[in-house]
Design a protein around this motif. Structure first.
Motif, PDB file in Angstrom:
ATOM      1  N   SER A 145     -21.117   1.172  11.335  1.00  0.00           N
ATOM      2  CA  SER A 145     -20.224   0.152  11.869  1.00  0.00           C
ATOM      3  C   SER A 145     -18.786   0.654  12.010  1.00  0.00           C
ATOM      4  O   SER A 145     -18.096   0.332  12.980  1.00  0.00           O
ATOM      5  CB  SER A 145     -20.223  -1.090  10.966  1.00  0.00           C
ATOM      6  N   PHE A 146     -18.333   1.484  11.036  1.00  0.00           N
ATOM      7  CA  PHE A 146     -16.924   1.859  10.998  1.00  0.00           C
ATOM      8  C   PHE A 146     -16.650   3.338  11.242  1.00  0.00           C
ATOM      9  O   PHE A 146     -15.516   3.718  11.522  1.00  0.00           O
ATOM     10  CB  PHE A 146     -16.324   1.470   9.633  1.00  0.00           C
ATOM     11  N   ARG A 150     -19.511   3.872  15.492  1.00  0.00           N
ATOM     12  CA  ARG A 150     -18.559   2.772  15.436  1.00  0.00           C
ATOM     13  C   ARG A 150     -18.956   1.658  16.395  1.00  0.00           C
ATOM     14  O   ARG A 150     -19.149   1.865  17.580  1.00  0.00           O
ATOM     15  CB  ARG A 150     -17.114   3.205  15.738  1.00  0.00           C
ATOM     16  N   ARG A 156     -16.940  -5.115  14.594  1.00  0.00           N
ATOM     17  CA  ARG A 156     -16.383  -4.637  13.321  1.00  0.00           C
ATOM     18  C   ARG A 156     -15.584  -5.729  12.640  1.00  0.00           C
ATOM     19  O   ARG A 156     -15.668  -5.911  11.419  1.00  0.00           O
ATOM     20  CB  ARG A 156     -15.498  -3.406  13.557  1.00  0.00           C
ATOM     21  N   LYS A 160     -16.633  -7.040   8.985  1.00  0.00           N
ATOM     22  CA  LYS A 160     -15.770  -6.557   7.904  1.00  0.00           C
ATOM     23  C   LYS A 160     -15.738  -7.476   6.680  1.00  0.00           C
ATOM     24  O   LYS A 160     -15.878  -6.999   5.542  1.00  0.00           O
ATOM     25  CB  LYS A 160     -14.355  -6.339   8.442  1.00  0.00           C
TER      26      LYS A 160
END
Length: 224
Positions: A145-146, A150, A156, A160
């Motif tokens: 995800s990060f 990505r 995101r 988060k």
């Protein structure tokens, strides 16, 4: 209208510093306990308890403490919350924690196999396996995800808060599992009123305080 006073707000900084100090204290006590009272460490040994000793070493220091430092990295490393260096430190520490946790599980299975002790028969072992599996899943979701490749920015942003919440839940589960393991060890060895008993108890107490410090470092604002 005059702006409201913000003097009541508490910064995360003192709790983060306290967490770092607790890291040192817990790591020191664990090493003293295992090296002085528990006959040391070894992956191959005729003394099977030396193999077992790798389990608390890797799970407490390598898994829990390092994971806690990874969580606090966003309040420890200077810069904006989305700064690249913070993400790199967070990911690096979480990777070390995951590797240590896996090795800690391997060590205890090796000990139980060689000592002919049944596997996975305590609540401590069940929760520990759940914690390490959830941690691995959390690591994978966070990585894709990060880091790579990505997700889209809106994805995101939506994920988060769940990533932060999930990380804290898994961390607190690991703390609770460690406390159960320490209690089990205490009762199994009948360490009442001994110096070793005090060390085991203080490890459990300081781990609880470490969990509190990590949790507060997340929910409180940092100083910029």
């Amino acid at each position: 209208m005059a702006p409201k006073s913000r003097s009541y707000q508490v910064s995360a900084t003192p709790f983060t510093v306290f967490g770092h100090l607790l890291f040192i204290a817990v790591a020191t006590l664990v090493l003293v306990w295992l090296l002085k009272f528990r006959e040391g460490l070894a992956f191959e040994s005729a003394n099977k308890f030396k193999i077992f000793n790798l389990h608390p070493l890797l799970m407490v220091i390598g898994f829990i403490l390092i994971a806690g430092e990874a969580i606090m990295a966003y309040k420890t490393i200077p810069g904006r919350r989305d700064a690249q260096v913070q993400r790199v430190v967070h990911l690096t520490l979480q990777t070390i924690a995951l590797g240590s946790g896996i090795l800690g599980i391997v060590a205890v299975f090796k000990f139980q196999d060689e000592a002919e002790i049944p596997d996975m028969f305590t609540l401590h072992s069940w929760l520990g396996m759940i914690a390490i599996c959830l941690f691995g899943l959390q690591w994978l979701l966070g990585f894709f995800s990060f880091v790579f490749p990505r997700a889209e920015s809106y994805s995101r942003a939506g994920y988060k808060p769940w990533h932060i919440f999930g990380g804290l839940v898994i961390f607190f589960l690991a703390i609770a599992t460690a406390e159960m393991g320490l209690l089990h060890k205490f009762l199994l060895l009948w360490l009442f009123r001994s110096q070793e008993a005090l060390i085991v108890n203080f490890i459990g107490l300081l781990l609880f305080l470490f969990a509190v410090a990590v949790g507060l470092s997340v929910v409180l604002p940092r100083d910029y």
